[in-house]
Design an enzyme around this catalytic site. Structure first.
Site, PDB file in Angstrom:
ATOM      1  N   LYS A  17       0.852  -1.206   0.000  1.00  0.00           N
ATOM      2  CA  LYS A  17       0.000   0.000   0.000  1.00  0.00           C
ATOM      3  C   LYS A  17       0.874   1.238   0.000  1.00  0.00           C
ATOM      4  O   LYS A  17       2.038   1.198   0.418  1.00  0.00           O
ATOM      5  CB  LYS A  17      -0.943   0.027   1.199  1.00  0.00           C
ATOM      6  CG  LYS A  17      -0.280   0.109   2.591  1.00  0.00           C
ATOM      7  CD  LYS A  17       0.100   1.490   3.059  1.00  0.00           C
ATOM      8  CE  LYS A  17       0.839   1.479   4.389  1.00  0.00           C
ATOM      9  NZ  LYS A  17       1.663   2.660   4.660  1.00  0.00           N
ATOM     10  N   PRO A 102       9.670  -4.208  -0.682  1.00  0.00           N
ATOM     11  CA  PRO A 102      10.830  -3.941   0.159  1.00  0.00           C
ATOM     12  C   PRO A 102      10.464  -3.887   1.648  1.00  0.00           C
ATOM     13  O   PRO A 102       9.353  -3.474   2.014  1.00  0.00           O
ATOM     14  CB  PRO A 102      11.351  -2.597  -0.352  1.00  0.00           C
ATOM     15  CG  PRO A 102      10.283  -2.029  -1.211  1.00  0.00           C
ATOM     16  CD  PRO A 102       9.410  -3.155  -1.666  1.00  0.00           C
ATOM     17  N   SER A 112       0.650  -6.866   5.054  1.00  0.00           N
ATOM     18  CA  SER A 112      -0.069  -7.522   3.963  1.00  0.00           C
ATOM     19  C   SER A 112       0.194  -9.027   3.983  1.00  0.00           C
ATOM     20  O   SER A 112      -0.719  -9.826   3.765  1.00  0.00           O
ATOM     21  CB  SER A 112       0.358  -6.905   2.623  1.00  0.00           C
ATOM     22  OG  SER A 112      -0.525  -7.285   1.609  1.00  0.00           O
ATOM     23  N   ASP A 144      -2.249  -1.558  10.473  1.00  0.00           N
ATOM     24  CA  ASP A 144      -2.436  -1.494   9.017  1.00  0.00           C
ATOM     25  C   ASP A 144      -3.077  -2.761   8.461  1.00  0.00           C
ATOM     26  O   ASP A 144      -3.422  -2.810   7.273  1.00  0.00           O
ATOM     27  CB  ASP A 144      -1.076  -1.340   8.298  1.00  0.00           C
ATOM     28  CG  ASP A 144      -0.497   0.052   8.421  1.00  0.00           C
ATOM     29  OD1 ASP A 144      -1.237   0.958   8.857  1.00  0.00           O
ATOM     30  OD2 ASP A 144       0.681   0.218   8.073  1.00  0.00           O
TER      31      ASP A 144
HETATM   32  O1  C5P Z   1       0.081  -1.336  15.027  1.00  0.00           O
HETATM   33  P1  C5P Z   1       1.491  -1.462  14.595  1.00  0.00           P
HETATM   34  O2  C5P Z   1       2.169  -2.662  15.204  1.00  0.00           O
HETATM   35  O3  C5P Z   1       1.695  -1.411  13.122  1.00  0.00           O
HETATM   36  O4  C5P Z   1       2.244  -0.191  15.173  1.00  0.00           O
HETATM   37  C1  C5P Z   1       3.647  -0.113  15.268  1.00  0.00           C
HETATM   38  C2  C5P Z   1       4.020   1.073  16.125  1.00  0.00           C
HETATM   39  O5  C5P Z   1       3.782   2.291  15.411  1.00  0.00           O
HETATM   40  C3  C5P Z   1       3.260   1.216  17.416  1.00  0.00           C
HETATM   41  O6  C5P Z   1       3.852   0.467  18.437  1.00  0.00           O
HETATM   42  C4  C5P Z   1       3.361   2.711  17.681  1.00  0.00           C
HETATM   43  O7  C5P Z   1       4.631   3.032  18.215  1.00  0.00           O
HETATM   44  C5  C5P Z   1       3.290   3.311  16.295  1.00  0.00           C
HETATM   45  N1  C5P Z   1       1.920   3.666  15.910  1.00  0.00           N
HETATM   46  C6  C5P Z   1       1.311   4.771  16.480  1.00  0.00           C
HETATM   47  N2  C5P Z   1       0.037   5.084  16.114  1.00  0.00           N
HETATM   48  C7  C5P Z   1      -0.623   4.385  15.178  1.00  0.00           C
HETATM   49  C8  C5P Z   1      -0.017   3.264  14.559  1.00  0.00           C
HETATM   50  C9  C5P Z   1       1.277   2.941  14.951  1.00  0.00           C
HETATM   51  O8  C5P Z   1       1.890   5.456  17.332  1.00  0.00           O
HETATM   52  N3  C5P Z   1      -1.848   4.742  14.834  1.00  0.00           N
END
Ligand code: C5P
Length: 315
Positions: A17, A102, A112, A144
């Site tokens: 994405k 990547p 994904s 995501d």
């Molecule tokens: O949810 P995900 O594991 O992809 O998020 C990775 C990190 O990115 C989280 O631990 C956080 O530090 C940051 N994050 C955030 N706010 C979001 C999504 C991600 O602060 N909405």
């Protein structure tokens, strides 16, 4: 109904994405950021194959040795979660990943792959979890991941997991995408830096968040995505990441010099960046005319179309 057919295989396509819009609204009580985004699937994709095994193990192999295939990989985590939520702890699978997106690029390649695993194993193991249940599992695994499951063009709110579908693409738009293979950006680092540098300007109230969400819903460029009113492209993380990561500055400069590019931006937390084009041919022609400059700058480049769907079970 669970399938007992051992050695049976299914294949799933897991597209990357890009973010056409990433607006940081504020901080949530759970420590995540409250976001207003437009995410868009692209045709650049990983391929996963799932083969059922009798030994009750979940194993992952990948053609890219730099990627961890252990329990920290979202593919393995998604497989374990799905098996835990089924009544069949004896289920096993051998997973083969052909990595084309990547890594550490801001393109949601890992998410994904995780979403593809939920879809692939639900089919392979005959678990009959509903789409709604798969969406809940996806949201548990990563912000995501629900988008990757749904794909296409979506508004993404909350921490990214609250989706509102957008009208289907009307134009065959495409992007030139670039990334320095020696640079990756940690998502927690990017959001941490954003909080440090911009936290004092964050919105505080739910009513202010909702006003921003509504402004995005009402944006003319989304109704639907089209060439005569192209997305202005906004990424609030770009402001904080670009000054720290030289590869992002170089990427944005080279992309904005491409003939015919409609707009340029960083994707997600970077460092990949893209330029948007009216169609695949103009993107390909522009890239061909400047590819040497990208290569000299140490950037890998792709030309890829926007895609109307997310992860897809191949028959
Ligand atoms: O949810 P995900 O594991 O992809 O998020 C990775 C990190 O990115 C989280 O631990 C956080 O530090 C940051 N994050 C955030 N706010 C979001 C999504 C991600 O602060 N909405």
């Amino acid at each position: 109904m669970r399938s007992d057919a051992l050695g049976h295989s299914v294949s799933v396509t897991a597209p990357a994405k890009i973010n056409l819009h990433l607006e940081v609204l504020g901080l949530r009580p759970d420590g995540f950021h409250e976001l207003a985004m437009v995410m868009q699937s692209i045709e650049l994709a990983d391929q996963l194959q799932f083969t059922s095994t009798a030994d009750g193990t979940i194993s992952l192999g990948c053609d890219d040795s730099s990627l961890s295939t252990a329990g920290d990989n979202l593919i393995v985590r998604a497989a374990q979660l799905l098996r835990d939520r089924s009544a069949f702890p004896e289920l096993g699978v051998a997973i083969d990943l052909q990595k084309r997106i990547p890594i550490g690029a801001g393109l949601a390649g890992g998410s994904s792959d995780g979403a593809a695993t939920l879809v692939g194993l639900n089919a392979l193991w005959g678990l009959d979890f509903s789409q709604h249940q798969l969406e809940d599992f996806a949201a548990e695994l990563g912000s995501d991941m629900p988008f990757c499951l749904a794909g296409g063009s979506q508004l993404c709110f909350g921490r990214g997991e609250r989706l509102e579908p957008l009208p289907a693409l009307k134009a065959p738009m495409a992007v030139v995408l670039v990334k320095d293979p020696s640079v990756s950006v940690s998502t927690p680092w990017a959001y941490g830096l954003c909080r440090e540098l911009s936290g004092s300007r964050y919105l505080q109230q739910e009513c202010d968040f909702e006003q921003r969400r509504q402004a995005l819903r009402d944006a003319s460029w989304l109704k639907p995505l089209r060439v005569d009113d192209p997305p202005p492209l906004r990424n609030d993380l770009q402001e904080v990441v670009a000054p720290e990561v030289a590869a992002v500055q170089v990427s944005l400069k080279l992309l904005s010099d491409l003939p015919g590019s409609l707009a340029v931006a960083m994707s997600g937390s970077g460092p990949s960046c893209f330029a948007l084009f009216a169609d695949f041919d103009s993107a390909q022609t522009a890239l061909a005319s400047q590819r040497q400059l990208f290569t000299e700058a140490g950037l890998t480049s792709w030309c890829t179309a926007l895609r109307a769907e997310g992860v897809k079970l191949e028959q």
